[in-house]
Design a protein around this motif. Structure first.
Motif, PDB file in Angstrom:
ATOM      1  N   VAL A  96      18.891   7.561   4.436  1.00  0.00           N
ATOM      2  CA  VAL A  96      18.738   6.123   4.231  1.00  0.00           C
ATOM      3  C   VAL A  96      17.627   5.948   3.204  1.00  0.00           C
ATOM      4  O   VAL A  96      16.510   6.414   3.417  1.00  0.00           O
ATOM      5  N   ALA A  97      17.957   5.325   2.069  1.00  0.00           N
ATOM      6  CA  ALA A  97      17.012   5.271   0.959  1.00  0.00           C
ATOM      7  C   ALA A  97      16.857   3.850   0.445  1.00  0.00           C
ATOM      8  O   ALA A  97      17.768   3.028   0.543  1.00  0.00           O
ATOM      9  N   GLU A  98      15.696   3.596  -0.101  1.00  0.00           N
ATOM     10  CA  GLU A  98      15.434   2.347  -0.801  1.00  0.00           C
ATOM     11  C   GLU A  98      16.007   2.440  -2.216  1.00  0.00           C
ATOM     12  O   GLU A  98      16.176   3.549  -2.748  1.00  0.00           O
ATOM     13  N   PRO A  99      16.320   1.308  -2.853  1.00  0.00           N
ATOM     14  CA  PRO A  99      16.835   1.357  -4.235  1.00  0.00           C
ATOM     15  C   PRO A  99      15.926   2.112  -5.189  1.00  0.00           C
ATOM     16  O   PRO A  99      16.399   2.780  -6.116  1.00  0.00           O
ATOM     17  N   SER A 100      14.600   2.059  -4.963  1.00  0.00           N
ATOM     18  CA  SER A 100      13.663   2.744  -5.856  1.00  0.00           C
ATOM     19  C   SER A 100      13.718   4.258  -5.737  1.00  0.00           C
ATOM     20  O   SER A 100      13.120   4.973  -6.537  1.00  0.00           O
ATOM     21  N   GLU A 101      14.428   4.778  -4.730  1.00  0.00           N
ATOM     22  CA  GLU A 101      14.481   6.219  -4.496  1.00  0.00           C
ATOM     23  C   GLU A 101      15.776   6.854  -4.996  1.00  0.00           C
ATOM     24  O   GLU A 101      16.020   8.032  -4.751  1.00  0.00           O
ATOM     25  N   MET A 102      16.620   6.098  -5.703  1.00  0.00           N
ATOM     26  CA  MET A 102      17.952   6.594  -6.003  1.00  0.00           C
ATOM     27  C   MET A 102      17.968   7.774  -6.969  1.00  0.00           C
ATOM     28  O   MET A 102      18.882   8.589  -6.941  1.00  0.00           O
ATOM     29  N   SER A 103      16.971   7.903  -7.825  1.00  0.00           N
ATOM     30  CA  SER A 103      16.933   9.080  -8.696  1.00  0.00           C
ATOM     31  C   SER A 103      16.707  10.337  -7.868  1.00  0.00           C
ATOM     32  O   SER A 103      17.284  11.389  -8.130  1.00  0.00           O
ATOM     33  N   ASP A 117      25.085  12.663   1.974  1.00  0.00           N
ATOM     34  CA  ASP A 117      25.439  11.291   1.643  1.00  0.00           C
ATOM     35  C   ASP A 117      24.193  10.432   1.712  1.00  0.00           C
ATOM     36  O   ASP A 117      23.138  10.862   2.198  1.00  0.00           O
ATOM     37  N   CYS A 118      24.336   9.216   1.231  1.00  0.00           N
ATOM     38  CA  CYS A 118      23.197   8.295   1.218  1.00  0.00           C
ATOM     39  C   CYS A 118      23.672   6.887   1.490  1.00  0.00           C
ATOM     40  O   CYS A 118      24.747   6.472   1.041  1.00  0.00           O
ATOM     41  N   ILE A 119      22.869   6.148   2.242  1.00  0.00           N
ATOM     42  CA  ILE A 119      23.131   4.740   2.522  1.00  0.00           C
ATOM     43  C   ILE A 119      21.909   3.954   2.075  1.00  0.00           C
ATOM     44  O   ILE A 119      20.773   4.336   2.364  1.00  0.00           O
ATOM     45  N   LEU A 120      22.128   2.880   1.345  1.00  0.00           N
ATOM     46  CA  LEU A 120      21.018   2.037   0.925  1.00  0.00           C
ATOM     47  C   LEU A 120      20.464   1.266   2.116  1.00  0.00           C
ATOM     48  O   LEU A 120      21.214   0.740   2.937  1.00  0.00           O
ATOM     49  N   ALA A 121      19.133   1.230   2.213  1.00  0.00           N
ATOM     50  CA  ALA A 121      18.490   0.465   3.285  1.00  0.00           C
ATOM     51  C   ALA A 121      18.737  -1.031   3.041  1.00  0.00           C
ATOM     52  O   ALA A 121      18.856  -1.474   1.899  1.00  0.00           O
TER      53      ALA A 121
END
Length: 402
Positions: A69-76, A88-92
């Motif tokens: 679970v990641a914040e938009p600022s962590e997408m890199s 996989d990843c889900i946006l918080a």
């Protein structure tokens, strides 16, 4: 029923338990990674903040799905971790329906190697809106239309959409509709049987058949001639394709992602694109902004390409001087990310021991950035009365000299 361990101290996580059970997901909460690391046995997936996976809190075997679970600022950082420490990843914030979509995607064992082909720089910046639509659409079978100028990364998004979709185990087949002569396009799309035309010496599977069970990416779909637009629409509506020269059709099941750098709505208005085909393609539209509107992403893109090409060409270190960086940032880049990428590789190769100066940047970007003020000026070259071949040679020589 999926058994999932969710890690986090957010009080709102407890509100997910009942909705998840209604979606056939049995969830257990743990406040911290330390308390959860010894209790992974028996779970199908573990869901935790991205930082826990990056810190190596979980050494789970590859049979357990790791969902960050990641914040938009962590997408890199997400792009660098996919396939390596997370699946996989889900946006918080975490939502029940997003978790269900992640659980429904095919699970492939982690290889320990980042999925570099899916690295998209700027998800937390100018591409945030487009990425949100794509990541949401990946869990459904609806067709997606990606629009944007040349070089904005349309195929990169299409490949990321395929990887996140339910058909990621199937093939990803791409075809550029503008790069194939119109007379060959129908055969390329739908295939042909032996003897269908003069050079048809054997059966040929079209891209629809090749992409069966996976994703078909039609780039520059707006360049399809009108007669093929009708056949494409029929194939999409019926799920069947008929190879040239064949009396029978074959069923295909695939995810269609199309793209165009042209204004398709304007083409519909001008009757050069069928409106029924446009509405069929654009069930989920995605618009990628040009690089000139992604100022906040420029520094990150520059650093990314510098690192990629320094490693590619065996340079231990590449230094981009601050004034040289500003020249790059201020250039218009009409070719968008692709043009920037090619320019930086050229700078890395031509630099003196990896030292990139503003003078080098200026010399390599002028006349290449698309600025009309830097275009070659008209000269006194006269072509009147000259044979065509001689005139073409004269123009070529002048162009090379300039």
């Amino acid at each position: 029923m999926n058994r999932v361990l969710i890690i986090g101290e957010d009080s709102g996580l407890s509100d997910l338990l009942l909705p998840l059970r209604g979606l056939a997901v049995q969830a257990t909460l743990a406040p911290t990674a330390e308390q959860a690391s010894s209790t992974l046995e028996g779970y199908d997936a573990v869901v935790a903040p991205l930082a826990d996976f990056v810190a190596g809190e979980f050494a789970a075997d590859s049979s357990i799905r790791c969902i960050a679970v990641a914040e938009p600022s962590e997408m890199s950082l997400v792009s660098a971790s996919l396939g390596q420490t997370i699946d996989d990843c889900i946006l918080a914030p975490l939502r029940a329906e997003d978790l269900l979509l992640a659980l429904q995607r095919p699970h492939q064992a982690r290889t320990g190697t980042p999925l570099a082909s899916d690295t998209i720089i700027g998800i937390e910046g100018g591409l945030a809106k487009a990425w949100k639509v794509v990541s949401k659409a990946a869990g459904f079978d609806a067709d997606v239309l990606i629009q944007g100028e040349t070089g904005t990364g349309k195929e990169l998004f299409a490949r990321a959409l395929h990887r996140l979709s339910k058909c990621s185990d199937g093939p990803f087949v791409a075809i550029n509709c503008s790069a194939i002569p119109s007379g060959l396009l129908e055969s390329q799309l739908f295939g042909h049987v032996q003897g269908a035309f003069t050079d048809a010496h054997q059966d040929h599977k079209g891209v629809f058949a090749q992409a069966d069970g996976g994703t078909l990416f039609l780039d520059e779909v707006g360049d399809l001639p009108l007669e093929l637009q009708v056949k494409l629409l029929r194939a999409l509506q019926t799920g069947e394709v008929q190879p040239l020269g064949s009396e029978s059709s074959m069923r295909v099941h695939l995810r269609l992602v199309s793209a165009s750098s042209r204004d398709l709505e304007e083409m519909v208005r001008l009757k050069s694109l069928r409106d029924d085909l446009y509405y069929r393609l654009a069930v989920i539209p995605v618009v990628l902004p040009p690089l000139r509107e992604r100022g906040e992403d420029m520094r990150q893109l520059i650093d990314h390409f510098l690192d990629v090409f320094a490693r590619k060409h065996g340079l231990p270190e590449t230094t981009l001087r601050s004034d040289a960086r500003e020249v790059l940032i201020q250039a218009p880049w009409p070719g968008n990310v692709r043009q920037l990428q090619n320019a930086i590789e050229r700078l890395v190769v031509l630099s003196d021991r990896g030292d990139i100066t503003s003078e080098l940047v200026t010399s390599e970007t002028q006349d290449k950035s698309g600025d009309s003020s830097s275009q070659p000026q008209q000269t006194g070259l006269s072509l009147r009365g000259r044979p065509l071949r001689d005139a073409m040679r004269a123009i070529e020589a002048q162009f090379i000299a300039e």
